[in-house]
Design a protein around this motif. Structure first.
Motif, short mmCIF file in Angstrom:
data_model
loop_
_atom_site.label_atom_id
_atom_site.label_comp_id
_atom_site.label_asym_id
_atom_site.label_seq_id
_atom_site.Cartn_x
_atom_site.Cartn_y
_atom_site.Cartn_z
N GLY A 281 76.59 30.68 141.74
CA GLY A 281 76.32 30.35 140.35
C GLY A 281 75.90 31.54 139.52
N GLU A 282 75.21 32.49 140.14
CA GLU A 282 74.74 33.68 139.42
C GLU A 282 75.90 34.46 138.83
N ALA A 283 76.97 34.64 139.59
CA ALA A 283 78.13 35.39 139.10
C ALA A 283 78.85 34.62 138.00
N ARG A 284 79.01 33.32 138.18
CA ARG A 284 79.67 32.50 137.14
C ARG A 284 78.86 32.53 135.85
N SER A 285 77.55 32.40 135.97
CA SER A 285 76.70 32.41 134.78
C SER A 285 76.76 33.76 134.07
N ALA A 286 76.81 34.83 134.84
CA ALA A 286 76.90 36.16 134.23
C ALA A 286 78.20 36.31 133.46
N ALA A 287 79.29 35.80 134.00
CA ALA A 287 80.58 35.86 133.30
C ALA A 287 80.56 35.00 132.04
N MET A 288 79.93 33.85 132.11
CA MET A 288 79.83 33.00 130.92
C MET A 288 78.96 33.66 129.85
N ARG A 289 77.94 34.42 130.26
CA ARG A 289 77.12 35.14 129.30
C ARG A 289 77.95 36.19 128.56
N VAL A 290 78.87 36.85 129.28
CA VAL A 290 79.76 37.81 128.62
C VAL A 290 80.56 37.10 127.54
N ALA A 291 81.13 35.96 127.87
CA ALA A 291 81.92 35.21 126.88
C ALA A 291 81.05 34.83 125.68
N ALA A 292 79.82 34.36 125.94
CA ALA A 292 78.94 33.97 124.85
C ALA A 292 78.56 35.16 123.97
N VAL A 293 78.30 36.31 124.58
CA VAL A 293 77.96 37.51 123.81
C VAL A 293 79.16 37.92 122.96
N MET A 294 80.36 37.84 123.54
CA MET A 294 81.56 38.19 122.78
C MET A 294 81.72 37.24 121.59
N LEU A 295 81.47 35.95 121.81
CA LEU A 295 81.62 34.96 120.74
C LEU A 295 80.58 35.14 119.64
N SER A 296 79.40 35.57 120.03
CA SER A 296 78.32 35.68 119.05
C SER A 296 78.45 36.92 118.18
N GLY A 297 79.34 37.85 118.56
CA GLY A 297 79.50 39.07 117.78
C GLY A 297 78.30 40.00 117.91
N ALA A 298 77.60 39.91 119.03
CA ALA A 298 76.40 40.72 119.24
C ALA A 298 76.77 42.21 119.35
N SER A 299 75.76 43.02 119.41
CA SER A 299 75.94 44.48 119.43
C SER A 299 76.64 44.94 120.70
N ASP A 300 77.14 46.18 120.65
CA ASP A 300 77.76 46.78 121.83
C ASP A 300 76.76 46.88 122.97
N LEU A 301 75.50 47.11 122.64
CA LEU A 301 74.47 47.20 123.67
C LEU A 301 74.32 45.87 124.40
N ALA A 302 74.33 44.77 123.65
CA ALA A 302 74.23 43.45 124.27
C ALA A 302 75.45 43.18 125.15
#
Length: 193
Positions: free
Chosen positions: A45-66
């Protein structure tokens, strides 16, 4: 499903014809884990959640650092991937499988998993954390959120999804979803529509 293909891996990933979404993440050179030599399906689950966080960060338009931080989270979750199933006690494998089967049941408790596997709840929690890096309760919540995220495209109301995936109500789903992915479920759904 999360599949990790190491650099220079030739692959032809195939998926069921029932449909779905596909997100390919190329890790920056030097951030990929050196411990994985061959392609591997990551069911932690840890790896899946980390990948989903990448998608969420991409969707949110967050900074390059995020975004960089999210990518590093994926890489960190991949370290040691594939090793955990070889060392898990058999009763813990049963607990993990039962958790996957029963996570949508709102009444599911860690005590139920311990009873099912014949071990004390404290022992279950301790061994679970040692082998999987988190508590059984965290995995239950993460599994519920991941399943709700996957079902967002079905057109069901958020209240219906909350009930279907073991949350007490729409607000509970929204709090857990935002904590896991940094965006509310409605924003996540809108980005994929």
């Amino acid at each position: 499903m999360l599949v990790y293909n190491p650099p220079k891996t030739q692959h032809r990933d195939r998926f069921a014809t029932t449909g779905g979404r596909f997100l390919s993440i190329d890790l920056p050179p030097g951030s990929e884990p050196a411990t994985i030599a061959n392609a591997v399906v990551l069911d932690r689950g840890e790896a899946r959640s980390a990948a989903m966080r990448v998608a969420a960060v991409m969707l949110s338009g967050a900074s390059d650092l995020a975004l960089q931080d999210a990518f590093l989270g994926v890489s960190a979750s991949l370290e040691g991937a594939g090793d955990e199933n070889r060392t898990l006690p058999s009763w813990l494998r049963v607990a993990v499988e039962a958790l996957a089967d029963l996570a949508n049941e709102a009444e599911l408790r860690v005590h139920d998993l311990a009873q099912l596997t014949g071990v004390h709840p404290v022992h279950l929690a301790r061994v679970f954390r040692r082998h999987l890096g988190c508590s059984p309760g965290e995995v239950i919540r993460r599994t519920r959120v991941e399943r709700a995220a996957a079902a967002l495209s079905t057109g069901h109301s958020l209240a219906g999804l909350a009930a279907e995936h073991g949350f007490s109500d729409h607000a509970h789903l929204t709090r857990c979803f935002r904590a896991a992915y940094g965006v509310p479920p409605a924003a996540f759904r809108a980005a994929f529509d």
